[in-house]
Every structure is written in C-alpha cells, then in structure tokens.
Design a protein around this motif. Structure first.
Motif, short mmCIF file in Angstrom:
data_model
loop_
_atom_site.label_atom_id
_atom_site.label_comp_id
_atom_site.label_asym_id
_atom_site.label_seq_id
_atom_site.Cartn_x
_atom_site.Cartn_y
_atom_site.Cartn_z
N THR A 1 56.67 64.64 34.69
CA THR A 1 57.45 64.74 34.08
C THR A 1 57.11 63.15 32.70
O THR A 1 56.20 62.52 33.03
N LEU A 2 57.38 63.63 31.53
CA LEU A 2 56.94 62.37 30.17
C LEU A 2 58.06 60.73 31.32
O LEU A 2 56.71 59.91 30.90
N LEU A 3 58.94 60.90 31.81
CA LEU A 3 59.47 59.90 32.29
C LEU A 3 58.86 59.27 33.57
O LEU A 3 58.10 57.85 33.49
N HIS A 4 58.07 60.21 34.46
CA HIS A 4 57.70 59.21 35.51
C HIS A 4 56.52 59.15 35.18
O HIS A 4 55.99 58.15 35.60
N ALA A 5 55.55 60.17 34.15
CA ALA A 5 53.94 59.07 33.60
C ALA A 5 54.66 57.39 32.29
O ALA A 5 53.59 57.13 32.75
N VAL A 6 55.92 57.90 32.02
CA VAL A 6 55.23 56.72 30.85
C VAL A 6 56.19 55.29 32.50
O VAL A 6 55.76 54.16 31.96
N VAL A 7 56.44 55.78 32.77
CA VAL A 7 56.67 54.49 34.37
C VAL A 7 55.72 54.32 34.91
O VAL A 7 55.58 52.77 35.46
N GLY B 1 54.13 68.16 32.71
CA GLY B 1 52.76 67.79 32.29
C GLY B 1 52.00 67.90 33.09
O GLY B 1 52.34 68.13 33.88
N GLN B 2 50.73 68.33 33.03
CA GLN B 2 49.73 68.07 33.95
C GLN B 2 48.65 67.28 33.85
O GLN B 2 47.61 67.30 32.87
N VAL B 3 48.55 66.87 34.76
CA VAL B 3 47.91 65.78 34.89
C VAL B 3 46.38 66.43 35.02
O VAL B 3 45.99 66.42 36.22
N PRO B 4 44.92 65.94 34.61
CA PRO B 4 44.07 66.90 34.58
C PRO B 4 43.41 66.25 36.12
O PRO B 4 42.27 67.50 36.47
N THR C 1 47.89 64.35 29.32
CA THR C 1 48.64 65.06 30.26
C THR C 1 49.78 66.19 29.92
O THR C 1 50.08 67.45 29.74
N PHE C 2 49.94 65.84 28.35
CA PHE C 2 51.57 66.42 27.62
C PHE C 2 50.64 67.38 26.44
O PHE C 2 51.19 67.50 25.88
N GLY C 3 49.49 67.75 26.30
CA GLY C 3 48.30 68.27 25.65
C GLY C 3 48.73 67.70 23.77
O GLY C 3 48.91 68.89 22.62
#
Length: 199
Positions: free
Chosen positions: A132-138, A119-122, A62-64
């Motif tokens: 965002t990274l925050l959203h992804a980690v949560v 980032g972009q979720v493929p 998601t974050f390359g």
C-alpha cells in the motif's frame, strides 16, 4: 499542515529526514562528501544518491508513476552498490538536484493517491510484490532516517559537526575538552565492563 491529517504527518517526518540528510553536505569539500569512511565504503553523497533512487522507486514506479529520471545505477546489469557512491562525473549539484526532484515526485504521488492504494514493487518477488502507499511511505521514511543517522556519524568523523539540523543539534552543550573527557570516561567504562564480564 493539519497536525491530525495522516498524510501531513507522514510528509512531516519524511521531510525532516530529507532535510537532515542534505544538511550533512553543507560546507564540505567535494572530497569530503565522497570519501568512504567505513570498511564498506559508506559516504555522504552516496547516501543521497541512494535515497533519491529509493524514493523514485517506491513512491513512483511502484504506483505506476514513473518519474522519467534516468537511473542507470539501479538498472538491470548495473554494478553492485553503484547507487551508493557518486562517480567523478556526477556532481554534487546533479545528485542533490535529483534528490529534490525525487521529493517532488514522491510528494505528488502522496497527494494524488489514497493511503490504501495498492502498488507493485518491481524488484520484489512476484506474488509478494504488493504494497500500500502507506506501507511504502513508512518504509521510505524509515530508510531515509536510517541513512540520515549514518550521515550524522560520517559528518562527525569528518569535522565534528553533529545534530539533526543547524537549529537543533539534539546534543547537550559542551566544548572540545568536555567531549574529550566524556569520551575518555566511556572508554574507561567499556574497558572495565570488558574485564568484569570477561569479553
């Protein structure tokens, strides 16, 4: 760890979930870690395989930051639910090793990027794929805790072991007789409520 640093707090809760999930495999046979215990086939080793894939996707691709790990069970054209069980050829060591490498890769992403990095979720629809990274980690932390809860129930069904980890079961003390009596009391209450409320 800095108790007030957002990344440290996020990492603490994610790592607690990771550790709780892996602990559920301890001391079990190859059969028991793989056996399906729900009508949809939920099993302990499959949960580990799934969350490893989730971490590598959301906190890597998601974050390359691709990990380089081959994940054929989530590739285009893969069988449905292939990430939720381990084949006979996939060993416990392989799946657990993959999960530990996923942790390291995800933690490196958390170290390298700011929490507001986008980032972009493929696998999300175009135009609605930014996160965002925050959203992804949560999201990953919530998913991992959810599956650790599934694993807790599966492990209890297998051999009665319960809790978040060996040092903290988070369950009141009681021997087998106590728990049998407690369960029977709950069954009686459920039957009485069903009669009282007509369902």
């Amino acid at each position: 760890m800095n108790a007030s640093a957002p990344k440290d707090i996020l990492r603490l809760y994610l790592q607690n979930a990771r550790d709780a999930l892996l602990w559920k495999l301890d001391g079990l046979s190859e059969y028991d870690i793989r056996r399906p215990l729900t009508p949809t086939g939920t099993n302990l080793l499959g949960l580990v395989k799934h969350v490893a894939s989730v971490e590598l996707g959301y906190l890597g691709d998601t974050f390359g930051r691709p990990s380089g790990e081959a994940l054929p069970w989530v590739a285009e054209g893969a069988e449905a639910n292939a990430d939720m069980w381990a084949t006979p050829e996939e060993s416990r060591e392989q799946i657990v090793g993959l999960y530990r490498r996923a942790w390291a890769h995800a933690d490196a992403t958390l170290d390298a990027l700011e929490l507001d990095t986008v980032g972009q979720v493929p696998w999300w629809p175009a135009g609605r794929d930014e996160v965002t990274l925050l959203h992804a980690v949560v999201r990953v932390t919530g998913d991992t805790h959810r599956h650790a809860g599934h694993a807790d129930i599966l492990r209890e069904l297998i051999d009665g072991a319960v809790g978040m980890n060996q040092a903290d079961t988070s369950v009141p003390p009681g021997d087998a007789a106590y728990w049998a009596g407690h369960r029977e009391r709950l069954e009686r209450a459920a039957v009485a409520a069903g009669k009282k409320h007509g369902s």
